[in-house]
Scaffold this motif. Sequence first.
Motif, PDB file in Angstrom:
ATOM      1  N   CYS A  63      46.006  -1.171  36.737  1.00  0.00           N
ATOM      2  CA  CYS A  63      46.119  -0.163  35.694  1.00  0.00           C
ATOM      3  C   CYS A  63      45.545  -0.707  34.381  1.00  0.00           C
ATOM      4  CB  CYS A  63      47.595   0.220  35.513  1.00  0.00           C
ATOM      5  SG  CYS A  63      47.873   1.437  34.209  1.00  0.00           S
ATOM      6  N   GLY A 113      47.851  -1.172  40.947  1.00  0.00           N
ATOM      7  CA  GLY A 113      47.808   0.251  41.249  1.00  0.00           C
ATOM      8  C   GLY A 113      47.636   0.441  42.743  1.00  0.00           C
ATOM      9  N   THR A 162      45.298   6.229  46.219  1.00  0.00           N
ATOM     10  CA  THR A 162      45.977   7.332  46.893  1.00  0.00           C
ATOM     11  C   THR A 162      45.030   8.202  47.708  1.00  0.00           C
ATOM     12  OG1 THR A 162      45.758   8.735  44.943  1.00  0.00           O
ATOM     13  CG2 THR A 162      47.787   7.426  45.145  1.00  0.00           C
ATOM     14  N   GLN A 192      46.701   5.258  41.294  1.00  0.00           N
ATOM     15  CA  GLN A 192      47.963   5.543  40.605  1.00  0.00           C
ATOM     16  C   GLN A 192      48.646   4.219  40.309  1.00  0.00           C
ATOM     17  OE1 GLN A 192      50.989   7.211  43.186  1.00  0.00           O
ATOM     18  NE2 GLN A 192      51.587   8.623  41.566  1.00  0.00           N
ATOM     19  N   THR A 217      47.314   7.671  36.086  1.00  0.00           N
ATOM     20  CA  THR A 217      46.459   7.938  37.247  1.00  0.00           C
ATOM     21  C   THR A 217      45.013   7.946  36.755  1.00  0.00           C
ATOM     22  OG1 THR A 217      46.654  10.334  36.974  1.00  0.00           O
ATOM     23  CG2 THR A 217      48.200   9.287  38.499  1.00  0.00           C
TER      24      THR A 217
END
Length: 84
Positions: free
Chosen positions: A5, A12, A15, A30, A39
């Motif tokens: 992140c 992270g 996804t 995410q 995100t």
Amino acid sequence: MRVYCRECGEKGRITNTNRMSLEYAELYCQCRDATCGHTWVETLGYKHVLSPSAKTASQLSFHLSRALSPDAQQDLLAGLQGAR
């Protein structure tokens, strides 16, 4: 592959992956820190070869020809024999 992140520095998770081509993909990410919740989308792209494939052109040609119908294989063989 690990993603981090940009907001808080935590790991992270990816996804979803949207493959645009063999050389390019968009990774939907995410943050794992629930209090952050950030995100984002990262890109993954092909850059260059470090070591060429061990598969030779003849091996690739053989495997591609096996995918042809028997009639198409015979036509290919006849064409190759005529090219000599």
